[in-house]
Motif scaffolding. Sequence first.
Motif, PDB file in Angstrom:
ATOM      1  N   GLN A 295       0.816  -1.217   0.000  1.00  0.00           N
ATOM      2  CA  GLN A 295       0.000   0.000   0.000  1.00  0.00           C
ATOM      3  C   GLN A 295       0.853   1.272   0.000  1.00  0.00           C
ATOM      4  OE1 GLN A 295      -2.473  -0.579   3.453  1.00  0.00           O
ATOM      5  NE2 GLN A 295      -3.857  -2.014   2.416  1.00  0.00           N
ATOM      6  N   GLN A 296       2.123   1.123   0.383  1.00  0.00           N
ATOM      7  CA  GLN A 296       3.008   2.298   0.465  1.00  0.00           C
ATOM      8  C   GLN A 296       3.621   2.671  -0.886  1.00  0.00           C
ATOM      9  OE1 GLN A 296       5.881   1.623   3.670  1.00  0.00           O
ATOM     10  NE2 GLN A 296       4.440   0.241   4.668  1.00  0.00           N
ATOM     11  N   TYR A 297       3.465   1.781  -1.889  1.00  0.00           N
ATOM     12  CA  TYR A 297       4.123   2.014  -3.171  1.00  0.00           C
ATOM     13  C   TYR A 297       3.128   1.905  -4.315  1.00  0.00           C
ATOM     14  CZ  TYR A 297       7.578   0.308   0.163  1.00  0.00           C
ATOM     15  OH  TYR A 297       8.309   0.107   1.300  1.00  0.00           O
ATOM     16  N   SER A 298       3.427   2.597  -5.408  1.00  0.00           N
ATOM     17  CA  SER A 298       2.573   2.514  -6.594  1.00  0.00           C
ATOM     18  C   SER A 298       2.979   1.302  -7.428  1.00  0.00           C
ATOM     19  CB  SER A 298       2.708   3.788  -7.427  1.00  0.00           C
ATOM     20  OG  SER A 298       4.019   3.869  -7.974  1.00  0.00           O
ATOM     21  N   VAL A 299       2.085   0.884  -8.318  1.00  0.00           N
ATOM     22  CA  VAL A 299       2.389  -0.214  -9.229  1.00  0.00           C
ATOM     23  C   VAL A 299       3.582   0.159 -10.101  1.00  0.00           C
ATOM     24  CG1 VAL A 299       1.541  -1.502 -11.244  1.00  0.00           C
ATOM     25  CG2 VAL A 299       0.045  -1.161  -9.265  1.00  0.00           C
ATOM     26  N   ALA A 300       3.631   1.417 -10.525  1.00  0.00           N
ATOM     27  CA  ALA A 300       4.731   1.884 -11.383  1.00  0.00           C
ATOM     28  C   ALA A 300       6.078   1.755 -10.678  1.00  0.00           C
ATOM     29  CB  ALA A 300       4.492   3.329 -11.804  1.00  0.00           C
ATOM     30  N   GLU A 301       6.120   2.098  -9.379  1.00  0.00           N
ATOM     31  CA  GLU A 301       7.366   1.997  -8.610  1.00  0.00           C
ATOM     32  C   GLU A 301       7.828   0.546  -8.508  1.00  0.00           C
ATOM     33  OE1 GLU A 301       7.809   5.342  -5.179  1.00  0.00           O
ATOM     34  OE2 GLU A 301       6.020   4.094  -5.032  1.00  0.00           O
ATOM     35  N   LEU A 302       6.892  -0.332  -8.201  1.00  0.00           N
ATOM     36  CA  LEU A 302       7.232  -1.744  -8.044  1.00  0.00           C
ATOM     37  C   LEU A 302       7.690  -2.357  -9.368  1.00  0.00           C
ATOM     38  CD1 LEU A 302       4.297  -2.851  -5.700  1.00  0.00           C
ATOM     39  CD2 LEU A 302       6.688  -2.514  -5.061  1.00  0.00           C
ATOM     40  N   LYS A 303       7.005  -1.983 -10.457  1.00  0.00           N
ATOM     41  CA  LYS A 303       7.394  -2.501 -11.776  1.00  0.00           C
ATOM     42  C   LYS A 303       8.784  -2.023 -12.173  1.00  0.00           C
ATOM     43  CE  LYS A 303       2.938  -3.370 -14.032  1.00  0.00           C
ATOM     44  NZ  LYS A 303       2.038  -2.970 -15.147  1.00  0.00           N
ATOM     45  N   LYS A 304       9.071  -0.732 -11.909  1.00  0.00           N
ATOM     46  CA  LYS A 304      10.386  -0.197 -12.265  1.00  0.00           C
ATOM     47  C   LYS A 304      11.492  -0.884 -11.469  1.00  0.00           C
ATOM     48  CE  LYS A 304      13.358   3.879 -12.233  1.00  0.00           C
ATOM     49  NZ  LYS A 304      14.213   3.244 -13.239  1.00  0.00           N
ATOM     50  N   ALA A 305      11.269  -1.052 -10.167  1.00  0.00           N
ATOM     51  CA  ALA A 305      12.272  -1.708  -9.331  1.00  0.00           C
ATOM     52  C   ALA A 305      12.524  -3.141  -9.813  1.00  0.00           C
ATOM     53  CB  ALA A 305      11.816  -1.710  -7.871  1.00  0.00           C
ATOM     54  N   LEU A 306      11.454  -3.845 -10.172  1.00  0.00           N
ATOM     55  CA  LEU A 306      11.596  -5.221 -10.639  1.00  0.00           C
ATOM     56  C   LEU A 306      12.328  -5.274 -11.979  1.00  0.00           C
ATOM     57  CD1 LEU A 306      11.058  -8.201 -10.217  1.00  0.00           C
ATOM     58  CD2 LEU A 306       8.776  -7.890 -11.199  1.00  0.00           C
ATOM     59  N   ASP A 308      14.446  -3.068 -13.168  1.00  0.00           N
ATOM     60  CA  ASP A 308      15.853  -2.689 -12.946  1.00  0.00           C
ATOM     61  C   ASP A 308      16.640  -3.848 -12.342  1.00  0.00           C
ATOM     62  OD1 ASP A 308      15.207  -0.227 -13.921  1.00  0.00           O
ATOM     63  OD2 ASP A 308      15.315   0.834 -11.995  1.00  0.00           O
ATOM     64  N   LEU A 309      16.013  -4.584 -11.418  1.00  0.00           N
ATOM     65  CA  LEU A 309      16.684  -5.723 -10.794  1.00  0.00           C
ATOM     66  C   LEU A 309      16.933  -6.845 -11.794  1.00  0.00           C
ATOM     67  CD1 LEU A 309      15.317  -6.411  -7.195  1.00  0.00           C
ATOM     68  CD2 LEU A 309      17.671  -6.084  -7.898  1.00  0.00           C
ATOM     69  N   ILE A 310      15.965  -7.079 -12.661  1.00  0.00           N
ATOM     70  CA  ILE A 310      16.130  -8.115 -13.686  1.00  0.00           C
ATOM     71  C   ILE A 310      17.299  -7.763 -14.603  1.00  0.00           C
ATOM     72  CG2 ILE A 310      15.065  -9.154 -15.740  1.00  0.00           C
ATOM     73  CD1 ILE A 310      12.367  -8.947 -14.211  1.00  0.00           C
ATOM     74  N   THR A 311      17.416  -6.463 -14.935  1.00  0.00           N
ATOM     75  CA  THR A 311      18.532  -6.014 -15.775  1.00  0.00           C
ATOM     76  C   THR A 311      19.866  -6.212 -15.066  1.00  0.00           C
ATOM     77  OG1 THR A 311      17.133  -4.347 -16.840  1.00  0.00           O
ATOM     78  CG2 THR A 311      19.524  -4.023 -16.995  1.00  0.00           C
ATOM     79  N   ILE A 312      19.904  -5.859 -13.779  1.00  0.00           N
ATOM     80  CA  ILE A 312      21.130  -6.020 -12.984  1.00  0.00           C
ATOM     81  C   ILE A 312      21.493  -7.498 -12.872  1.00  0.00           C
ATOM     82  CG2 ILE A 312      22.050  -5.842 -10.633  1.00  0.00           C
ATOM     83  CD1 ILE A 312      22.181  -3.235 -12.153  1.00  0.00           C
ATOM     84  N   ASP A 313      20.484  -8.332 -12.664  1.00  0.00           N
ATOM     85  CA  ASP A 313      20.698  -9.777 -12.549  1.00  0.00           C
ATOM     86  C   ASP A 313      21.336 -10.325 -13.834  1.00  0.00           C
ATOM     87  OD1 ASP A 313      20.410 -12.294 -11.185  1.00  0.00           O
ATOM     88  OD2 ASP A 313      18.756 -12.753 -12.514  1.00  0.00           O
ATOM     89  N   TYR A 314      20.835  -9.878 -14.972  1.00  0.00           N
ATOM     90  CA  TYR A 314      21.396 -10.328 -16.255  1.00  0.00           C
ATOM     91  C   TYR A 314      22.850  -9.882 -16.390  1.00  0.00           C
ATOM     92  CZ  TYR A 314      22.364 -10.561 -21.243  1.00  0.00           C
ATOM     93  OH  TYR A 314      22.951 -10.816 -22.451  1.00  0.00           O
ATOM     94  N   ARG A 315      23.129  -8.640 -16.007  1.00  0.00           N
ATOM     95  CA  ARG A 315      24.498  -8.128 -16.118  1.00  0.00           C
ATOM     96  C   ARG A 315      25.449  -8.896 -15.197  1.00  0.00           C
ATOM     97  NH1 ARG A 315      24.625  -1.719 -15.691  1.00  0.00           N
ATOM     98  NH2 ARG A 315      26.824  -2.170 -16.130  1.00  0.00           N
TER      99      ARG A 315
END
Length: 341
Positions: A295-306, A308-315
């Motif tokens: 409830q503290q975060y927007s869907v957009a924030e959660l999607k962006k964080a996810l 970005d993490l997927i990109t970092i994981d690939y790198r």
Amino acid sequence: MLINDFIQELSQKVGPLYLVTGTETQLISQIRHSFENLLTPTERDMNFVEFNLEETELTTVLAEAASLPFMGSYRLIFVTNTYFLSSNQSLGKPQAAFKELEKYLKHPQPTTVLVFFAPYEKLDQRKKITKLFLKHCQVVSAQKLTAQQLTIRLQQDVQEQHGQITKAALEQLILRTNSDYSLASNELQKLLLYQPGQPITESTVQQLVPQTLDDNVFDLMTAILKGDLKQAESDYHQLLLLKSEVVGITALAQAQLRLLLQVKLLQQKGMAVGKLSGYLQVHPYRIKLAVQRSQQYSVAELKKALRDLITIDYRMKSGQGDKEQLFELFMIQFIQTKKSA
């Protein structure tokens, strides 16, 4: 068959063939103990034997199983590492041995209690031998407990030892042991000994039961999503001091973000909180926390964080930079973007 049903049935009637499946070590230990109690200490010395199929041929096991008990009602035989039932391993043994095994499964020695242990997440049910085991053996489950089963089982454990535990303490224990019954059971013994006669409280659990890596990563992601770089850096370096692998941290962070995103999206579609646990197969207390935090975060924030993490994981996995620095870069960039938005 679940363990409570198994224990009750074993006290009334003993069968010749059993297959214990699953990976919960505490449940496996309880199942073994129930079988061992079929024999007196003296009988155990003469009529109990354990074989490891990684070290012993099936023909030896079957010859022992065909033997009659010596001055007792039963011979009890444990067979561990039943590798050929696993979905992850090939048979790797001469077919002749399996033909003998098939014959024994169809016509077991009635005075022998032959117990096979298959400590695997899944059995390969495509194999003929697995189908025969499932048809002729009584199957006892030591699989990971559902949320409801875990809560009930731990409450029973407390009652059996004449203890008391508050609802909040039980939820905290389950959270800190990552819904793992074996871990929770071990920690429970420590909690019951801490203040005998006193109810176990949430503060006692927080004091005596260390957080899991999953919980520590959740604290880290909370700081990142809040935009608190100082706290995020502190949590991250603490994890590194504890020798946590960065790839593992990244994987857990992705799983946690997916849970928050799933909870938020499902609630937006009208799913009741009470149905989320069963739908997502996650313990109700974790769902409760996820609902509160999402409830503290927007869907957009959660999607962006996810993303970005997927990109970092690939790198990380493709060798595009130092793993520890890549995760730190993710934290800094995400928080800077959040603050400038």
